[in-house]
Design a protein around this motif. Structure first.
Motif, PDB file in Angstrom:
ATOM      1  N   GLN A  60      -1.932   1.283   6.119  1.00  0.00           N
ATOM      2  CA  GLN A  60      -0.960   2.101   5.459  1.00  0.00           C
ATOM      3  C   GLN A  60       0.354   1.467   5.420  1.00  0.00           C
ATOM      4  OE1 GLN A  60       0.148   5.605   8.064  1.00  0.00           O
ATOM      5  NE2 GLN A  60       1.083   4.059   9.764  1.00  0.00           N
ATOM      6  N   SER A  61       1.236   1.724   4.021  1.00  0.00           N
ATOM      7  CA  SER A  61       2.438   0.990   3.954  1.00  0.00           C
ATOM      8  C   SER A  61       3.235   0.504   5.095  1.00  0.00           C
ATOM      9  CB  SER A  61       3.058   1.344   2.810  1.00  0.00           C
ATOM     10  OG  SER A  61       2.303   1.671   1.691  1.00  0.00           O
ATOM     11  N   ALA A  62       3.776  -0.393   5.295  1.00  0.00           N
ATOM     12  CA  ALA A  62       4.628  -0.860   6.360  1.00  0.00           C
ATOM     13  C   ALA A  62       5.834  -1.588   6.018  1.00  0.00           C
ATOM     14  CB  ALA A  62       3.782  -1.756   7.301  1.00  0.00           C
ATOM     15  N   ASN A  63       5.766  -2.081   4.752  1.00  0.00           N
ATOM     16  CA  ASN A  63       7.106  -2.784   4.319  1.00  0.00           C
ATOM     17  C   ASN A  63       7.706  -2.131   2.909  1.00  0.00           C
ATOM     18  OD1 ASN A  63       7.633  -5.456   5.661  1.00  0.00           O
ATOM     19  ND2 ASN A  63       5.363  -5.226   5.546  1.00  0.00           N
ATOM     20  N   ALA A  64       7.756  -0.836   3.120  1.00  0.00           N
ATOM     21  CA  ALA A  64       8.245   0.015   1.950  1.00  0.00           C
ATOM     22  C   ALA A  64       9.615  -0.379   1.410  1.00  0.00           C
ATOM     23  CB  ALA A  64       8.079   1.408   2.230  1.00  0.00           C
ATOM     24  N   PRO A  65      10.538  -0.533   2.345  1.00  0.00           N
ATOM     25  CA  PRO A  65      12.032  -0.902   1.789  1.00  0.00           C
ATOM     26  C   PRO A  65      11.994  -2.039   1.211  1.00  0.00           C
ATOM     27  CG  PRO A  65      12.011   0.083   4.408  1.00  0.00           C
ATOM     28  CD  PRO A  65      10.406  -0.133   3.842  1.00  0.00           C
ATOM     29  N   ALA A  66      11.045  -3.132   1.678  1.00  0.00           N
ATOM     30  CA  ALA A  66      11.161  -4.312   0.815  1.00  0.00           C
ATOM     31  C   ALA A  66      10.525  -4.312  -0.392  1.00  0.00           C
ATOM     32  CB  ALA A  66      10.618  -5.435   1.628  1.00  0.00           C
ATOM     33  N   VAL A  67       9.508  -3.703  -0.573  1.00  0.00           N
ATOM     34  CA  VAL A  67       8.951  -3.263  -1.805  1.00  0.00           C
ATOM     35  C   VAL A  67       9.865  -2.534  -2.760  1.00  0.00           C
ATOM     36  CG1 VAL A  67       6.918  -2.099  -3.061  1.00  0.00           C
ATOM     37  CG2 VAL A  67       6.447  -3.294  -0.815  1.00  0.00           C
ATOM     38  N   GLN A  68      10.560  -1.611  -2.363  1.00  0.00           N
ATOM     39  CA  GLN A  68      11.507  -0.760  -3.177  1.00  0.00           C
ATOM     40  C   GLN A  68      12.726  -1.693  -3.641  1.00  0.00           C
ATOM     41  OE1 GLN A  68      12.214   2.364  -0.301  1.00  0.00           O
ATOM     42  NE2 GLN A  68      10.545   3.585  -1.039  1.00  0.00           N
TER      43      GLN A  68
END
Length: 445
Positions: free
Chosen positions: A262-270
């Motif tokens: 599952q997504s674990a680096n959402a803030p970086a991707v955003q």
């Protein structure tokens, strides 16, 4: 430039190319030879037709140019996956050159290069049919060695007239035919005109890699999470730097997400999405429709499905139906065998087998990574990449091992005989400065 380069397979169309192709198609239809249409269909219909064609895994579109502008095209159509007994056959359809660009040898050049492409992909028989009213096309096929094997007396209806259809076939030898030299007249095709034509058959796309671990940009060696080098703790700034360097796409992977499912680096991707000025494809931990749709709605252009392609192929099909043209299959392999769960597990499935399954599911393209080479800077696995590209009809993006410009040049050369190769992902070599963005883009142009 070699005149054979006037012919190319296209995987996407710019607005200018789409306009030129629609104009050529309109002219061919009015002249009585285009796509089965009797009357022009209008620009919107043609645009939807060609855009949709590029999304069909079994169809390949080739175009021919005059002075850099598309003036004709042809399609190759392979048998569906369930028709194994005719897997060696391919069908040529809708070959035409606009009336205003004829008598220059472009039709012969287009036909010959389409034949060469089919041959390089391993097809042994080419079939086609044509109404008996298209005498110029019939003459072209006969001169090219096609055998007329049958006639359908009620082939098509044109106005109030029923016309016959001629069926042709040709056995493709295993030797690549010499390129056709179009017979350009000096009064028509000047050196200045030739110089304005495309410099190569098709530039390859370079995707700079942004691999995310614990919020930072890293590169792994052979896919080992414990062997990571941190290159930047500001992924958004790195993304902007790659955009400013001239890259047209970004390739991001949530490494933690790939292992966690599952997504674990959402803030970086955003943050990357906010900073980027070019499209981005994202992979890592996307295992359900909710995750897929949420990232596509957030601004990601394409999502990459890796482990789920092996373990839940039904999800891939569902995603392809819901988001046509926006689903990419990531095939990671060790010695030809598919690896999953962030490369932690290796299955018994061959990469080519999974590629064919993903093509059938409807993916827009396939990313192929040989894990043993990833991050090692020793060069791509050209042989496996070419084999994969010639096995499927969807575009293939190479990955794993680029360490210098020679490695990119080798892929560029391989793509001449494997037109399915669309691009390459480069990571460590860019971050280490072994390959400069400007030089890399020039080599792949």
């Amino acid at each position: 430039m070699p005149k054979s380069k006037l012919v190319q397979r296209v995987l996407s169309l710019t607005d200018d190319d789409l306009q030129a192709l629609c104009e050529a198609a309109d002219a061919a239809i009015l002249d009585g030879g285009g796509f089965g249409w009797v009357q022009p269909q209008g620009r919107q219909v043609l645009e939807r037709y060609f855009k949709g064609l590029l999304l069909v895994p079994e169809r390949m579109l080739f175009v021919v140019r005059l002075k850099g502008e598309i003036v004709g095209c042809a399609q190759l159509v392979r048998a569906p996956r369930n028709n194994e007994c005719q897997a060696m056959c391919i069908t040529l359809m809708h070959l035409f050159v606009a009336p205003y660009a004829r008598n220059r040898g472009l039709g012969s050049a287009l036909l010959r290069e389409v034949e060469n492409a089919a041959r390089s992909m391993g097809f042994r028989v080419m079939n086609m049919d044509v109404p008996d009213t298209q005498t110029a096309a019939i003459s072209l096929f006969q001169k090219a060695g096609f055998e007329h094997w049958g006639t359908h007396p009620h082939f098509a209806r044109m106005g109030d007239q029923t016309v016959s259809g001629l069926f042709f076939t040709k056995l493709l030898d295993t030797v690549r035919s010499a390129p056709v030299e179009p017979s350009f007249s000096p009064q028509v095709e000047t050196p200045d005109m030739i110089a304005s034509s495309p410099a190569s058959s098709r530039p390859l796309t370079l995707y700079p890699a942004i691999d995310l671990k614990d919020g930072a940009c890293v590169r792994l060696r052979r896919g080992e999470m414990d062997d990571a080098t941190v290159y930047s703790d500001d992924p958004a700034a790195q993304a902007k730097a790659w955009c400013d360097a001239g890259f047209k796409w970004l390739h991001a992977v949530d490494l933690n997400g790939a292992f966690a499912g599952q997504s674990a680096n959402a803030p970086a991707v955003q943050a990357i999405l906010k900073a980027a000025t070019v499209p981005m494809q994202l992979g890592g931990g996307l295992r359900d429709m909710k995750a897929i749709s949420s990232w596509l709605e957030a601004g990601v252009t394409r999502v990459i499905l890796g482990s789920v392609a092996v373990k839940n192929p039904a999800l891939v099909k569902e995603a392809c139906r819901a988001f046509p043209g926006r689903i990419v299959a990531g095939i990671d392999a060790r010695s030809g065998h598919v690896a999953t769960e962030g490369w932690a597990e290796v299955s018994d499935m061959q990469a080519t087998e999974l590629a064919l399954r993903m093509q059938e599911a409807g993916v827009a393209s396939i990313i192929f990574t040989e894990i043993s080479r990833d991050g090692m800077l020793d060069g791509l696995d050209i042989e496996q990449t070419v084999t994969l590209a010639n096995t499927v009809s969807v575009p293939v993006i190479a990955s794993g091992g680029v360490g210098n410009l020679d490695h990119l040049a080798a892929l560029r050369k391989a793509a001449e005989d494997a037109p399915g190769i669309e691009g390459v992902i480069v990571g460590r070599a860019l971050y280490d400065g072994r390959v400069s963005p400007a030089e890399a883009l020039k080599v792949l142009a």
